[in-house]
Scaffold this motif. Structure first.
Motif, mmCIF file in Angstrom:
data_model
loop_
_atom_site.group_PDB
_atom_site.id
_atom_site.type_symbol
_atom_site.label_atom_id
_atom_site.label_comp_id
_atom_site.label_asym_id
_atom_site.label_seq_id
_atom_site.Cartn_x
_atom_site.Cartn_y
_atom_site.Cartn_z
ATOM 1 N N PHE A 179 0.955 -0.973 -0.145
ATOM 2 C CA PHE A 179 -0.076 0.113 -0.079
ATOM 3 C C PHE A 179 0.991 1.289 0.056
ATOM 4 N N ILE A 180 1.939 1.449 0.819
ATOM 5 C CA ILE A 180 2.725 2.319 1.069
ATOM 6 C C ILE A 180 3.596 2.702 -0.344
ATOM 7 N N CYS A 181 4.183 1.595 -0.998
ATOM 8 C CA CYS A 181 4.769 1.701 -2.334
ATOM 9 C C CYS A 181 3.732 2.327 -3.458
ATOM 10 N N TYR A 182 2.466 1.847 -3.400
ATOM 11 C CA TYR A 182 1.546 2.155 -4.544
ATOM 12 C C TYR A 182 1.272 3.510 -4.164
ATOM 13 N N GLY A 183 0.997 4.051 -2.908
ATOM 14 C CA GLY A 183 0.438 5.379 -2.694
ATOM 15 C C GLY A 183 1.752 6.380 -2.987
ATOM 16 N N VAL A 184 3.021 6.015 -2.873
ATOM 17 C CA VAL A 184 4.214 6.746 -3.216
ATOM 18 C C VAL A 184 4.141 6.929 -5.076
ATOM 19 N N LEU A 208 1.583 6.693 -6.730
ATOM 20 C CA LEU A 208 0.573 7.426 -7.270
ATOM 21 C C LEU A 208 0.689 8.995 -6.906
ATOM 22 N N LEU A 209 1.612 9.260 -5.865
ATOM 23 C CA LEU A 209 1.928 10.679 -5.608
ATOM 24 C C LEU A 209 3.098 11.246 -6.655
ATOM 25 N N LYS A 210 3.767 10.275 -7.048
ATOM 26 C CA LYS A 210 4.915 10.568 -8.231
ATOM 27 C C LYS A 210 4.205 10.615 -9.463
ATOM 28 N N ASN A 211 3.267 9.934 -9.794
ATOM 29 C CA ASN A 211 2.689 9.934 -11.293
ATOM 30 C C ASN A 211 2.197 11.446 -11.624
ATOM 31 N N SER A 235 0.296 12.095 -13.958
ATOM 32 C CA SER A 235 -1.174 12.308 -14.396
ATOM 33 C C SER A 235 -2.226 12.390 -13.259
ATOM 34 N N GLY A 236 -1.733 12.429 -11.947
ATOM 35 C CA GLY A 236 -2.586 12.643 -10.864
ATOM 36 C C GLY A 236 -3.546 11.488 -10.310
ATOM 37 N N GLY A 237 -3.329 10.527 -10.900
ATOM 38 C CA GLY A 237 -4.123 9.206 -10.402
ATOM 39 C C GLY A 237 -3.983 8.068 -11.306
ATOM 40 N N ALA A 238 -4.443 7.002 -10.957
ATOM 41 C CA ALA A 238 -4.164 5.733 -11.459
ATOM 42 C C ALA A 238 -5.489 5.538 -12.653
ATOM 43 N N TYR A 239 -6.450 6.317 -12.721
ATOM 44 C CA TYR A 239 -7.632 6.293 -13.662
ATOM 45 C C TYR A 239 -7.106 6.910 -14.863
#
Length: 100
Positions: free
Chosen positions: A84-89, A91-94, A96-100
């Motif tokens: 969860f922590i790695c996925y959240g990081v 998402l923050l670095k992405n 585009s602003g999100g996974a969608y």
């Protein structure tokens, strides 16, 4: 000593027997003994499947796997939290602003 197909099982039985005796005589082997039973049940299930006893083999394998899953639940929870922590990081670095 000549090794044949039963030597591995014999060595494994000797190892587990020694662990049980050490535990009974006061030399605590940590949490190793609590993992022996689920691994042994799952191993017997695997041997049952391999030797053509598929119904009882699958029952023992699933039962041993569920027991082992209960023993490893703390480690699984830690791995999920790290995921969860790695996925959240990411998402923050992405950009585009999100996974969608």
């Amino acid at each position: 000593m000549r090794l044949n197909r039963h030597s591995g099982l014999a060595l494994l039985l000797i190892f587990f027997g020694a662990l049980i005796l050490l535990n009974k005589f006061g030399f605590h082997t940590g949490h190793v003994m609590s993992y022996v039973f689920p691994v042994a049940i799952a191993g017997l299930g695997w041997l049952g499947i391999k030797n053509g006893r598929s119904v009882i083999g699958w029952i023992l394998l699933v039962f041993g796997g569920l027991l082992l899953l209960g023993k490893l639940s703390g480690l699984i929870a830690i791995a999920v939290a790290i995921g969860f922590i790695c996925y959240g990081v990411t998402l923050l670095k992405n950009k585009s602003g999100g996974a969608y």
